[in-house]
Design a protein around this motif. Structure first.
Motif, PDB file in Angstrom:
ATOM      1  N   HIS A 121       0.828  -1.208   0.000  1.00  0.00           N
ATOM      2  CA  HIS A 121       0.000   0.000   0.000  1.00  0.00           C
ATOM      3  C   HIS A 121       0.861   1.255   0.000  1.00  0.00           C
ATOM      4  CE1 HIS A 121      -3.543   2.424   0.625  1.00  0.00           C
ATOM      5  NE2 HIS A 121      -2.962   3.012   1.654  1.00  0.00           N
ATOM      6  N   ASP A 131       0.766   4.512  -2.560  1.00  0.00           N
ATOM      7  CA  ASP A 131       0.723   5.919  -2.152  1.00  0.00           C
ATOM      8  C   ASP A 131       1.990   6.676  -2.534  1.00  0.00           C
ATOM      9  OD1 ASP A 131      -1.783   5.722  -1.101  1.00  0.00           O
ATOM     10  OD2 ASP A 131      -1.145   5.584   0.988  1.00  0.00           O
ATOM     11  N   SER A 135       3.639   6.421   5.548  1.00  0.00           N
ATOM     12  CA  SER A 135       2.773   7.360   6.270  1.00  0.00           C
ATOM     13  C   SER A 135       2.937   7.254   7.773  1.00  0.00           C
ATOM     14  CB  SER A 135       1.311   7.091   5.903  1.00  0.00           C
ATOM     15  OG  SER A 135       0.853   5.894   6.522  1.00  0.00           O
ATOM     16  N   ARG A 161       3.731  13.355   0.153  1.00  0.00           N
ATOM     17  CA  ARG A 161       2.665  12.965  -0.762  1.00  0.00           C
ATOM     18  C   ARG A 161       2.832  13.573  -2.161  1.00  0.00           C
ATOM     19  NH1 ARG A 161      -2.152  11.405   2.119  1.00  0.00           N
ATOM     20  NH2 ARG A 161      -3.417  12.351   0.494  1.00  0.00           N
ATOM     21  N   ARG A 164       5.699  10.002  -6.255  1.00  0.00           N
ATOM     22  CA  ARG A 164       4.932   8.759  -6.316  1.00  0.00           C
ATOM     23  C   ARG A 164       5.165   8.066  -7.652  1.00  0.00           C
ATOM     24  NH1 ARG A 164      -0.553   7.947  -8.299  1.00  0.00           N
ATOM     25  NH2 ARG A 164      -1.488   6.093  -7.373  1.00  0.00           N
TER      26      ARG A 164
END
Length: 445
Positions: free
Chosen positions: A246, A250, A254, A330, A335
């Protein structure tokens, strides 16, 4: 451009590493209390960081701990700060209760008894917290082993009033030539006035990056979810593998990954680091695992967490560190870069050859950096060149499932409501009327 966010700033890192992570070490707790005086004048910026990283519940939970046990003046400051964002925190708590109720309802239906349902991600990871209060989730993520089980669940939810999420399309993949049956994800939402519940159904396996997948049965990691739950959970080893996959999706590690891992380190001693090592390397997940391990070692002094971080570091091996990976960052283009890098290394790891690896890397970079808004204009020379590098659609190799296509018709979409009674309207209305109901038998992929 839609979906793009700014890079993490120094203030972001300060808030997330100080106030949005679990208070475990006394020295970190004291440092957090002492730093409260800097937050008052930056409350608007603070709110932005907490919302962006879904960390407001953890922030307020930590302040409550400081208010109860902090020293003198710091305790008073914490008690005052704990009153910030009260209305928003109440809304988040109500949303979480609604999702818990929906999960209980789903798991209690006899139709899903044999579907092999397991809860994954947020609601699964909350099981490892000594106090799960601050672990917030936007939706309920569930996993079922195959499309047939997914179809049962879709039909059940549609009858309950769920509709397909118009902001996030279902997707299906497969690699039959390598023995991988179809896998994918379906997103459903049910609205009740201003409130909504959302269920994400993962089936087949869990996606890894642009075109890879966890190449083992997730059911191998099933365990009881406890507390009399009628569904399965994923054990800590499987949880970490899903977490790393995951994180790749992203494009960053995180603060929730940090808290989930700390909770596992503090409450479970049954992580299989041998299996973890094998699967991390087989799926080219070393960079995010190493980044998380180093962050845990640098941030916490608790021996249980530091020992866990060392085990995680060994599992990733001497490892492929990557300067592309960041904590809390982010940025959209980063990414794209980390996923393109993974596509390259994953193709090499799976012995697909250097040319195929380069092609996958370029295709991934182009795909992840694509425009997210429609523009009508002549394509530039660069755009035409990039278009040729995009992954081929290979339409001649596609096969449509007879049970999947009508299921995906959204009966509430305005385009369907506008269909007239003449010509093909009757057939379209008949298809729409049947949408969401499970056919008597499934079709071929």
């Amino acid at each position: 451009m839609s979906g793009r966010t700014k890079n993490a700033t120094g203030f972001d890192d300060f808030v997330l590493n100080t106030y949005a992570t679990l208070f475990v070490d006394p020295e970190r707790t004291h440092r957090a209390a002492a730093g409260l005086r800097h937050l008052e004048e930056r409350r608007v910026e603070l709110a932005r960081v907490l919302r962006l990283h879904k960390a407001l519940p953890q922030f307020r939970f930590g302040l409550g701990q400081l208010a109860a046990s902090g020293p003198g003046l710091e305790s008073e400051r914490a008690a005052d700060a704990a009153t910030w964002f009260t209305d928003e925190a109440a809304e988040l708590a109500a949303h979480l209760r609604l999702l818990r109720d929906e999960l209980t309802w789903i798991a209690g239906r006899p139709e899903v008894t044999d579907a092999g349902l397991a809860v994954i991600k947020g609601f699964n990871n909350a099981r490892f917290y000594a106090d799960p209060t601050p672990r917030w989730s936007r939706d309920v993520d569930v996993y079922v082993p195959d499309w047939a089980s997914s179809l049962v669940l879709i039909g059940l939810l549609r009858e309950r009033g769920y509709a397909f999420d118009e902001e996030e399309c279902p997707w299906f993949k497969g690699e039959p030539e390598r023995g991988r049956a179809e896998y994918g994800q379906v997103f459903l939402v049910r609205r009740e006035g201003t409130r909504f519940s959302r269920v994400d159904i993962h089936f087949g396996t869990y996606s890894v990056g642009a075109g890879d997948y966890l190449d083992f049965p997730l059911t191998d990691f099933y365990e009881s979810a406890g507390d009399g739950a009628n569904y399965q959970g994923i054990n800590p080893t499987g949880t970490l593998l899903v977490m790393f996959a995951h994180a790749l999706s992203d494009g960053y590690v995180s603060v929730k990954d940090v808290n989930d891992t700390v909770s596992i380190a503090l409450t479970r001693s049954d992580v299989d680091f041998g299996t973890l090592s094998q699967e991390i390397r087989r799926h080219s997940l070393e960079p995010q695992a190493l980044l998380l391990a180093n962050h845990l070692a640098d941030t916490f002094r608790d021996e249980r967490i530091r020992e866990f971080a060392e085990g995680l570091r060994r599992s990733a091996g001497a490892g492929r560190k990557s300067p592309l990976w960041r904590m809390h960052d982010r940025d959209w283009h980063r990414r794209a870069a980390v996923n393109a890098s993974h596509a390259f290394h994953s193709a090499l790891r799976r012995r697909r050859g250097p040319l195929a690896a380069v092609r996958r890397m370029v295709q991934c970079a182009v795909f992840y950096n694509r425009r997210l808004s429609v523009a009508v204009a002549e394509r530039t020379l660069v755009q035409r060149a990039l278009l040729r590098l995009m992954a081929r659609t290979d339409l001649t190799r596609w096969r449509l499932r007879s049970d999947a296509c009508p299921t995906m018709i959204h009966t509430g979409h305005p385009a369907l409501a506008a269909i007239g009674s003449a010509g093909g309207g009757a057939a379209a209305r008949a298809a729409a009327a049947g949408a969401g109901r499970r056919p008597a038998s499934g079709g071929s992929p």
